[in-house]
Design a protein around this motif. Structure first.
Motif, PDB file in Angstrom:
ATOM      1  N   CYS A  23       0.600  -1.255   0.122  1.00 49.41           N
ATOM      2  CA  CYS A  23      -0.126   0.130  -0.068  1.00 49.41           C
ATOM      3  C   CYS A  23       0.810   1.447   0.120  1.00 49.41           C
ATOM      4  CB  CYS A  23      -0.929   0.058   1.112  1.00 49.41           C
ATOM      5  SG  CYS A  23      -2.376  -1.191   1.090  1.00 49.41           S
ATOM      6  N   VAL A  24       2.115   1.173   0.032  1.00 49.26           N
ATOM      7  CA  VAL A  24       3.239   2.463  -0.090  1.00 49.26           C
ATOM      8  C   VAL A  24       2.971   2.993   1.024  1.00 49.26           C
ATOM      9  CG1 VAL A  24       3.940   4.215  -1.462  1.00 49.26           C
ATOM     10  CG2 VAL A  24       3.013   2.195  -2.735  1.00 49.26           C
ATOM     11  N   LEU A  39      -0.141   1.704 -14.572  1.00 49.38           N
ATOM     12  CA  LEU A  39       0.106   2.311 -13.194  1.00 49.38           C
ATOM     13  C   LEU A  39       0.382   1.160 -12.352  1.00 49.38           C
ATOM     14  CD1 LEU A  39      -0.589   4.623 -11.114  1.00 49.38           C
ATOM     15  CD2 LEU A  39      -2.971   3.547 -10.583  1.00 49.38           C
ATOM     16  N   PHE A  40      -0.221   0.019 -12.276  1.00 47.55           N
ATOM     17  CA  PHE A  40       0.162  -1.142 -11.573  1.00 47.55           C
ATOM     18  C   PHE A  40       1.485  -1.730 -12.033  1.00 47.55           C
ATOM     19  CE2 PHE A  40      -4.453  -1.549 -10.280  1.00 47.55           C
ATOM     20  CZ  PHE A  40      -4.211  -1.705  -8.924  1.00 47.55           C
ATOM     21  N   HIS A  48       3.605   0.412 -10.145  1.00 50.84           N
ATOM     22  CA  HIS A  48       3.525   0.049  -8.941  1.00 50.84           C
ATOM     23  C   HIS A  48       4.272  -1.200  -8.384  1.00 50.84           C
ATOM     24  CE1 HIS A  48       1.431  -2.168  -5.269  1.00 50.84           C
ATOM     25  NE2 HIS A  48       1.372  -0.698  -4.937  1.00 50.84           N
ATOM     26  N   SER A  49       4.527  -2.296  -9.212  1.00 50.89           N
ATOM     27  CA  SER A  49       5.075  -3.447  -9.165  1.00 50.89           C
ATOM     28  C   SER A  49       6.712  -3.113  -8.981  1.00 50.89           C
ATOM     29  CB  SER A  49       4.780  -4.562 -10.294  1.00 50.89           C
ATOM     30  OG  SER A  49       5.220  -4.107 -11.513  1.00 50.89           O
ATOM     31  N   TYR A  63       7.966  -0.529  -7.611  1.00 48.65           N
ATOM     32  CA  TYR A  63       8.157  -0.074  -6.324  1.00 48.65           C
ATOM     33  C   TYR A  63       8.250  -1.004  -5.226  1.00 48.65           C
ATOM     34  CZ  TYR A  63       7.458   1.617  -1.716  1.00 48.65           C
ATOM     35  OH  TYR A  63       7.320   2.191  -0.511  1.00 48.65           O
ATOM     36  N   VAL A  64       6.981  -2.169  -5.434  1.00 49.37           N
ATOM     37  CA  VAL A  64       6.711  -2.956  -4.209  1.00 49.37           C
ATOM     38  C   VAL A  64       8.121  -4.027  -4.594  1.00 49.37           C
ATOM     39  CG1 VAL A  64       5.316  -5.032  -4.132  1.00 49.37           C
ATOM     40  CG2 VAL A  64       4.391  -2.828  -4.499  1.00 49.37           C
TER      41      VAL A  64
END
Length: 354
Positions: free
Chosen positions: A85-86, A194-195, A198-199, A201-202
């Motif tokens: 969730c960052v 976007l995902f 996001h991946s 970063y995760v």
């Protein structure tokens, strides 16, 4: 003669005047704007057709020397959700703004409002014998599969749907390969991009956390409030009887005389024996760890008796593997916790009103 010439001239100019009246007065800049918008519309349509659905839309891996049990604990609890969730406030928002239904599905905020995003999570694992004594002792593979479906409140139109996998594989040399895999995305292509970002970063944040010295060694008591709730014996035995019924349902799906059927039969016998066992003063209990930084909780059902502990774990795995029953173990634990909380509340009321 003069009049007839004038009439002839008027008649000849009538089509020109009519054309001017019927033709809209569109400037060249407006025409360019319309052409540009049309081009953008065609490009967006083409992009959606080619980019809106994709299998294997991301994959990241790295190898670590951390213990498998610590990795399973990380991916199996809210600890990974804090990374996913960052920001901490997003963790609280996601957890507190949604609710579970009777089937164990979680609904929270989607793009069009509250309760429109359906989330389901499945856990799978495989144990192996690494010591040679014939007993599984290590979780060699662990997978957390998350499925998201964002539906509009009007017409039930799906905006986007996505499936992701997170976990690890234990390698032959004892190290573990951590993986994050985007299994499938279907929907508006900007959401997919976007995902994918996001991946990135995760996996970066996950690798950084797992590689840290604190991972797997931190003292949870220093950073968390641990709450113990004793489970009344009558409630625990009712939980075992209910679990027995669920295993019996799962048993019906197995082929007669198969190895799996015999394993289910053995589990049923064990559960029936445990539901009549005298546990003395050793009460099962829920152990709730509340993290001060995020207010999230980790719930554990703790049973001191090793045979009972192992039987419950096997039974819940068998029920979760049955068709249409993957969420039953979560629902069963939720019901047991609700009974514990109700029992605790009743006891406090009795103490206040002697």
């Amino acid at each position: 003669m003069t009049l007839s010439i004038r009439l002839a001239r008027a008649a000849s100019s009538a089509p020109i005047l009519a054309g001017r009246l019927l033709t809209p007065n569109v400037s060249s800049s407006a025409k360019r704007q319309i052409t540009r918008l049309g081009g953008l519309g065609v490009a967006a349509y083409a992009a959606q057709r080619h980019l809106g659905a994709k299998d294997d839309f991301f994959e990241h891996r790295f190898v670590t020397t951390k213990k498998p049990e610590d990795l399973a604990d990380f991916y199996g609890t809210e600890a990974f959700m804090e990374v996913f969730c960052v920001l901490p406030f997003m963790v609280n928002f996601m957890m507190r703004s949604g609710s579970f239904d009777d089937e164990g599905k979680y609904s929270t905020w989607g793009l069009t409002g509250p309760g429109e995003l359906e989330v389901s999570i499945d856990f799978d694992e495989r144990e192996e014998d690494t010591t040679g004594d014939g007993e599984p002792d290590t979780i060699a593979w662990f997978n957390k599969r998350e499925h998201f479906k964002d539906v509009t409140p009007f017409g039930g139109f799906t905006l986007w749907e996505m499936t992701q996998n997170f976990g690890y594989n234990r390698l032959d040399d004892g190290t573990c390969e951590v993986y994050h895999h985007g299994e499938r995305f279907e929907g508006f292509f900007p959401v997919r991009f976007l995902f994918q970002l996001h991946s990135q970063y995760v996996i970066w944040a996950t690798k950084r956390y797992i590689s840290s010295e604190e991972f797997g060694t931190e003292d949870l008591e220093d950073d968390a409030e641990v709450v113990r709730q004793n489970v009344p014996m009558y409630a625990f035995k009712e939980f075992l009887r209910g679990l027995t019924r669920e295993v019996e349902k799962a048993r019906e799906e197995q082929e007669p005389q198969s190895v799996s059927a015999r394993e289910h039969d053995e589990t049923i016998k064990r559960l029936q024996r445990l539901s009549t066992k005298d546990y003395g003063t050793s009460l099962p209990h829920f152990r709730t760890i509340r993290r001060r930084s995020t207010a999230l909780t980790k719930l554990q059902l703790v049973v001191d008796d090793k045979d009972t502990q192992k039987t419950i774990k096997v039974a819940m795995a068998q029920v979760g593997d049955a068709k249409g029953m993957k969420d039953e173990p979560i629902v069963a634990l939720d019901r047991l916790q609700e009974r514990v909380e109700k029992s605790t509340g009743d006891s406090e009321e009795e103490e206040e009103n002697p």
